[in-house]
Design an enzyme around this catalytic site. Structure first.
Site, PDB file in Angstrom:
ATOM      1  N   TYR A  88      24.265  28.265 -28.239  1.00  0.00           N
ATOM      2  CA  TYR A  88      24.470  26.821 -28.237  1.00  0.00           C
ATOM      3  C   TYR A  88      25.961  26.560 -28.351  1.00  0.00           C
ATOM      4  O   TYR A  88      26.607  26.981 -29.316  1.00  0.00           O
ATOM      5  CB  TYR A  88      23.737  26.140 -29.408  1.00  0.00           C
ATOM      6  CG  TYR A  88      24.128  24.678 -29.513  1.00  0.00           C
ATOM      7  CD1 TYR A  88      23.872  23.820 -28.449  1.00  0.00           C
ATOM      8  CD2 TYR A  88      24.803  24.174 -30.624  1.00  0.00           C
ATOM      9  CE1 TYR A  88      24.269  22.488 -28.496  1.00  0.00           C
ATOM     10  CE2 TYR A  88      25.199  22.835 -30.678  1.00  0.00           C
ATOM     11  CZ  TYR A  88      24.931  22.004 -29.608  1.00  0.00           C
ATOM     12  OH  TYR A  88      25.328  20.695 -29.637  1.00  0.00           O
ATOM     13  N   TYR A 120       9.463  -9.197   0.069  1.00  0.00           N
ATOM     14  CA  TYR A 120       8.423  -9.038  -0.953  1.00  0.00           C
ATOM     15  C   TYR A 120       8.837  -7.983  -1.959  1.00  0.00           C
ATOM     16  O   TYR A 120       9.283  -6.892  -1.582  1.00  0.00           O
ATOM     17  CB  TYR A 120       7.102  -8.635  -0.271  1.00  0.00           C
ATOM     18  CG  TYR A 120       6.606  -9.733   0.638  1.00  0.00           C
ATOM     19  CD1 TYR A 120       5.666 -10.648   0.181  1.00  0.00           C
ATOM     20  CD2 TYR A 120       7.134  -9.896   1.909  1.00  0.00           C
ATOM     21  CE1 TYR A 120       5.253 -11.691   0.990  1.00  0.00           C
ATOM     22  CE2 TYR A 120       6.729 -10.937   2.734  1.00  0.00           C
ATOM     23  CZ  TYR A 120       5.787 -11.830   2.262  1.00  0.00           C
ATOM     24  OH  TYR A 120       5.385 -12.874   3.040  1.00  0.00           O
ATOM     25  N   THR A 132       1.214 -17.540  -0.807  1.00  0.00           N
ATOM     26  CA  THR A 132       2.579 -17.161  -0.419  1.00  0.00           C
ATOM     27  C   THR A 132       3.410 -18.379   0.004  1.00  0.00           C
ATOM     28  O   THR A 132       4.608 -18.442  -0.254  1.00  0.00           O
ATOM     29  CB  THR A 132       2.549 -16.123   0.717  1.00  0.00           C
ATOM     30  OG1 THR A 132       1.635 -16.579   1.728  1.00  0.00           O
ATOM     31  CG2 THR A 132       2.085 -14.772   0.224  1.00  0.00           C
ATOM     32  N   ASN A 166      28.313  22.556 -35.026  1.00  0.00           N
ATOM     33  CA  ASN A 166      29.206  21.417 -34.765  1.00  0.00           C
ATOM     34  C   ASN A 166      28.855  20.192 -35.596  1.00  0.00           C
ATOM     35  O   ASN A 166      29.552  19.206 -35.565  1.00  0.00           O
ATOM     36  CB  ASN A 166      29.160  21.050 -33.278  1.00  0.00           C
ATOM     37  CG  ASN A 166      27.761  20.673 -32.824  1.00  0.00           C
ATOM     38  OD1 ASN A 166      26.779  21.217 -33.318  1.00  0.00           O
ATOM     39  ND2 ASN A 166      27.668  19.754 -31.891  1.00  0.00           N
ATOM     40  N   GLN A 190       7.030 -19.562 -10.211  1.00  0.00           N
ATOM     41  CA  GLN A 190       5.777 -20.066  -9.667  1.00  0.00           C
ATOM     42  C   GLN A 190       4.742 -19.895 -10.782  1.00  0.00           C
ATOM     43  O   GLN A 190       4.241 -18.805 -11.020  1.00  0.00           O
ATOM     44  CB  GLN A 190       5.371 -19.254  -8.424  1.00  0.00           C
ATOM     45  CG  GLN A 190       4.166 -19.835  -7.712  1.00  0.00           C
ATOM     46  CD  GLN A 190       3.567 -18.868  -6.709  1.00  0.00           C
ATOM     47  OE1 GLN A 190       3.724 -17.651  -6.802  1.00  0.00           O
ATOM     48  NE2 GLN A 190       2.845 -19.410  -5.742  1.00  0.00           N
ATOM     49  N   ALA A 248       5.678 -12.906  -7.575  1.00  0.00           N
ATOM     50  CA  ALA A 248       4.952 -13.620  -8.633  1.00  0.00           C
ATOM     51  C   ALA A 248       3.546 -13.084  -8.853  1.00  0.00           C
ATOM     52  O   ALA A 248       2.917 -13.378  -9.866  1.00  0.00           O
ATOM     53  CB  ALA A 248       4.896 -15.110  -8.305  1.00  0.00           C
ATOM     54  N   GLU A 296      -5.428 -14.796   8.761  1.00  0.00           N
ATOM     55  CA  GLU A 296      -5.703 -13.823   7.700  1.00  0.00           C
ATOM     56  C   GLU A 296      -7.052 -13.136   7.939  1.00  0.00           C
ATOM     57  O   GLU A 296      -7.971 -13.734   8.493  1.00  0.00           O
ATOM     58  CB  GLU A 296      -5.726 -14.536   6.337  1.00  0.00           C
ATOM     59  CG  GLU A 296      -4.371 -15.061   5.898  1.00  0.00           C
ATOM     60  CD  GLU A 296      -3.322 -13.971   5.840  1.00  0.00           C
ATOM     61  OE1 GLU A 296      -3.477 -13.024   5.070  1.00  0.00           O
ATOM     62  OE2 GLU A 296      -2.330 -14.063   6.600  1.00  0.00           O
ATOM     63  N   ASP A 356       6.985  -6.181  -3.643  1.00  0.00           N
ATOM     64  CA  ASP A 356       6.097  -5.012  -3.633  1.00  0.00           C
ATOM     65  C   ASP A 356       6.063  -4.334  -2.267  1.00  0.00           C
ATOM     66  O   ASP A 356       5.166  -3.551  -1.982  1.00  0.00           O
ATOM     67  CB  ASP A 356       4.684  -5.405  -4.093  1.00  0.00           C
ATOM     68  CG  ASP A 356       4.073  -6.501  -3.242  1.00  0.00           C
ATOM     69  OD1 ASP A 356       4.754  -7.028  -2.347  1.00  0.00           O
ATOM     70  OD2 ASP A 356       2.892  -6.835  -3.483  1.00  0.00           O
ATOM     71  N   ARG A 406      -4.761  -4.680  -9.248  1.00  0.00           N
ATOM     72  CA  ARG A 406      -5.298  -3.345  -8.953  1.00  0.00           C
ATOM     73  C   ARG A 406      -4.416  -2.204  -9.452  1.00  0.00           C
ATOM     74  O   ARG A 406      -4.740  -1.041  -9.260  1.00  0.00           O
ATOM     75  CB  ARG A 406      -5.546  -3.212  -7.444  1.00  0.00           C
ATOM     76  CG  ARG A 406      -6.834  -3.887  -7.026  1.00  0.00           C
ATOM     77  CD  ARG A 406      -7.049  -3.748  -5.537  1.00  0.00           C
ATOM     78  NE  ARG A 406      -6.211  -4.665  -4.777  1.00  0.00           N
ATOM     79  CZ  ARG A 406      -5.905  -4.503  -3.485  1.00  0.00           C
ATOM     80  NH1 ARG A 406      -6.336  -3.445  -2.833  1.00  0.00           N
ATOM     81  NH2 ARG A 406      -5.156  -5.387  -2.859  1.00  0.00           N
TER      82      ARG A 406
HETATM   83  C1  UD1 Z   1       0.078 -11.421   2.989  1.00  0.00           C
HETATM   84  C2  UD1 Z   1       0.079 -12.230   4.288  1.00  0.00           C
HETATM   85  C3  UD1 Z   1      -0.576 -11.403   5.402  1.00  0.00           C
HETATM   86  C4  UD1 Z   1       0.151 -10.081   5.567  1.00  0.00           C
HETATM   87  C5  UD1 Z   1       0.239  -9.358   4.222  1.00  0.00           C
HETATM   88  C6  UD1 Z   1       1.148  -8.166   4.371  1.00  0.00           C
HETATM   89  C7  UD1 Z   1      -0.144 -14.564   3.671  1.00  0.00           C
HETATM   90  C8  UD1 Z   1      -1.051 -15.715   3.528  1.00  0.00           C
HETATM   91  N1  UD1 Z   1      -0.672 -13.438   4.091  1.00  0.00           N
HETATM   92  O1  UD1 Z   1      -1.284 -11.216   2.641  1.00  0.00           O
HETATM   93  O2  UD1 Z   1      -0.537 -12.108   6.632  1.00  0.00           O
HETATM   94  O3  UD1 Z   1      -0.497  -9.299   6.538  1.00  0.00           O
HETATM   95  O4  UD1 Z   1       0.781 -10.210   3.197  1.00  0.00           O
HETATM   96  O5  UD1 Z   1       1.084  -7.369   3.230  1.00  0.00           O
HETATM   97  O6  UD1 Z   1       1.055 -14.698   3.454  1.00  0.00           O
HETATM   98  N2  UD1 Z   1       2.772 -13.838  -3.935  1.00  0.00           N
HETATM   99  C9  UD1 Z   1       3.383 -14.738  -4.781  1.00  0.00           C
HETATM  100  N3  UD1 Z   1       2.718 -15.871  -5.129  1.00  0.00           N
HETATM  101  C10 UD1 Z   1       1.479 -16.145  -4.672  1.00  0.00           C
HETATM  102  C11 UD1 Z   1       0.866 -15.224  -3.797  1.00  0.00           C
HETATM  103  C12 UD1 Z   1       1.533 -14.092  -3.451  1.00  0.00           C
HETATM  104  O7  UD1 Z   1       4.501 -14.513  -5.215  1.00  0.00           O
HETATM  105  O8  UD1 Z   1       0.962 -17.194  -5.021  1.00  0.00           O
HETATM  106  C13 UD1 Z   1       3.494 -12.615  -3.572  1.00  0.00           C
HETATM  107  C14 UD1 Z   1       2.819 -11.384  -4.116  1.00  0.00           C
HETATM  108  O9  UD1 Z   1       3.366 -11.012  -5.358  1.00  0.00           O
HETATM  109  C15 UD1 Z   1       3.104 -10.349  -3.056  1.00  0.00           C
HETATM  110  C16 UD1 Z   1       3.239 -11.171  -1.772  1.00  0.00           C
HETATM  111  O10 UD1 Z   1       3.464 -12.482  -2.170  1.00  0.00           O
HETATM  112  O11 UD1 Z   1       4.358  -9.735  -3.266  1.00  0.00           O
HETATM  113  C17 UD1 Z   1       2.035 -11.072  -0.862  1.00  0.00           C
HETATM  114  O12 UD1 Z   1       0.911 -11.560  -1.536  1.00  0.00           O
HETATM  115  P1  UD1 Z   1      -0.514 -10.958  -1.321  1.00  0.00           P
HETATM  116  O13 UD1 Z   1      -1.510 -11.740  -2.089  1.00  0.00           O
HETATM  117  O14 UD1 Z   1      -0.510  -9.495  -1.518  1.00  0.00           O
HETATM  118  O15 UD1 Z   1      -0.706 -11.285   0.236  1.00  0.00           O
HETATM  119  P2  UD1 Z   1      -1.782 -10.699   1.196  1.00  0.00           P
HETATM  120  O16 UD1 Z   1      -3.085 -11.358   0.927  1.00  0.00           O
HETATM  121  O17 UD1 Z   1      -1.752  -9.236   1.158  1.00  0.00           O
END
Ligand code: UD1
Ligand code: CA
Length: 455
Positions: free
Chosen positions: A365, A101, A80, A385, A74, A8, A153, A103, A13
């Protein structure tokens, strides 16, 4: 099991109109990689994908390329934990839930299978990783006897916790009933004001739920993408991994850093691949094939001991054994080249079959044609052709010889063993075993070239 895929987030970036999870690694959107891996571990499972930012584009992609999934929305990205909450209505309470995930595209099926094995018996399993530079990640906090007691975190971490090098990759599995109960308890009382999924770990530890961790075999499996710099780095990591696999499987790569595989690549033994080649889609290469530098090969099959010479471009082609293609050849969809045939430089073949031992070596050709065996197609020969509306077939039977610079105006047939004189515009069928020629008779005139103007 249940599988939840979080996708979501916006991916600010990336600076892109395209949602982050639709950016590609090895020619396939990141989310597609995760879904394909899920299919590999259990094709009956219907993963729940949590979408938010760019959901229309992601849905369009999913509906075109995948089946067997559900979508949870969402609307606002509140963390998360909040994201996983949106998936809860779609989960079966009696099974474990695995969280992935969109990503983090290169997680491997073998790692997830191991993780799920550990997740049985009401256990929370976290995929972790030791990093030289753990900056930015959630840290795995353990008690003195090594038990996991929580995840903190980066933004909430003390100086001591920032020293911890074991990080949370984000991927975890746990019993769904407990997950629901833990998620109901988490609060957004942290620096980011978000519902952290990671807070369930402290809750589980507090209730005495067994917590286990495991690490993946390869580092790239848990690497996430937030920027195009990371996307490019992960692409390279994946390409090196695939190249190494080929080398170990008996394929010679002149330079494993200069090959790109975007799709399913099947390659037999003793194949040599020179530098700069790109393989896309479904490509199959049989024993002893030699591929010269800078070839692009997509959705094609190449038979044993054939040679594809430098700068050739193949798409949707089937090449038989011991054929020679290129340099600078272009084979387009629907092309079949039989064994021992030669297609040379600047020859384009489309939707045509070239029979055994036939040759078109220079500047031609050949479209919508059926070419028999042992046919020689001279330089500059063209099948006309297309009349601007419809396409027509050209048939050239076995042992025919087509002189240079011939135009074959389709529909037209060249009979068995026929010879076509150079420069012919063939508009009617050419009979078997005869010479057919259409050419303005040659004549000479007395002629004085005008003198150059002197300025
Ligand atoms: C998260 C973890 C962190 C971990 C890291 C690994 C949490 C609180 N932290 O941090 O411990 O080391 O990933 O990469 O979980 N997403 C949603 N909805 C939201 C927020 C995020 O779908 O409301 C999805 C994002 O699209 C992404 C993933 O969750 O795919 C992680 O979100 P991101 O904000 O990148 O988490 P980090 O802060 O990196
Ligand atoms: Ca974040």
């Amino acid at each position: 099991m249940n599988i939840v895929i979080l996708a979501a987030g916006q991916g600010k970036r990336m600076y892109s109109a395209l949602p982050k999870v639709l950016h590609s690694i090895a020619g396939k959107p990141m989310l597609g990689h995760v879904l394909d891996t899920v299919q590999k571990i259990d094709s009956s499972v219907k993963p729940c994908i949590v979408l938010g930012h760019g959901q229309d584009a992601v849905k369009e992609y999913l509906n075109l390329h995948h089946s067997n999934f559900t979508i949870a929305i969402q609307a606002e990205q509140k963390g998360t934990g909040h994201a996983v909450m949106q998936a809860l209505p779609y989960l079966n309470e009696d099974l474990s839930t695995l969280i992935l995930y969109g990503d983090v595209p290169l997680i491997q099926a073998s790692t997830l299978t191991d993780l799920l094995r550990l997740a049985q018996d009401e256990t929370l399993v976290i995929l972790t990783q030791e990093l030289e530079n753990p900056h930015g990640y959630g840290r795995i906090v353990r008690s003195l006897d090594g038990e996991v007691i929580g995840i903190v975190e980066e933004k909430d971490a003390t100086v001591e916790i920032k020293q911890i090098r074991e990080i949370n990759t984000g991927m975890m599995a746990c019993p769904t009933k407990e997950l629901r109960q833990w998620l109901a308890q988490i609060q957004p009382n942290n620096v980011q004001g978000e519902h952290y999924l990671t807070d369930i770990v402290g809750l589980a530890a507090g209730q005495g739920v067994p917590i286990r961790t495991m690490m993946p075999q390869y580092g790239f499996e848990v690497e996430g993408v937030n920027s195009r710099v990371q996307l490019a780095a992960l692409e390279r990591a994946w390409q090196s991994h695939q190249a190494l696999d080929l080398l170990q499987g008996g394929i010679t790569l002149i330079d494993p850093n200069r090959i790109d595989i975007r799709g399913n690549f099947k390659c037999s033994n003793d194949v040599t691949i020179d530098i700069g080649c790109v393989f896309e889609g479904q490509v199959e290469i049989a024993d002893g094939v030699h591929i010269g530098p800078y070839c692009v090969i997509k959705d094609s099959k190449i038979g044993a001991n054939s040679q594809i010479k430098a700068f050739s471009h193949l798409e949707g082609a089937v090449v038989g054994e011991s054929a020679v293609i290129g340099p600078y050849a272009r084979l387009r969809p629907g092309t079949e080249i039989d064994e021992h045939a030669h297609i040379g430089n600047f020859v384009e073949v489309k939707n045509s079959r070239i029979g055994k031992g036939s040759k078109a070596n220079h500047l031609s050709y050949i479209g919508d044609a059926q070419v028999g065996s042992r046919v020689n197609i001279g330089a500059g020969t063209i099948t006309c052709n297309y009349d601007g509306v419809n396409k027509y077939q050209t048939i050239i039977e076995d042992d025919a010889f087509i002189g240079s610079d011939t135009q074959l105006v389709a529909p037209v047939t060249v009979g068995k063993g026929a010879t076509i004189g150079a420069g012919t515009t063939l508009t009617k069928d050419a009979p078997t075993q005869q010479l057919t020629i259409s050419r303005v008779k040659q004549f000479s005139l007395k002629w004085q070239r005008p003198p150059k103007k002197i300025q």
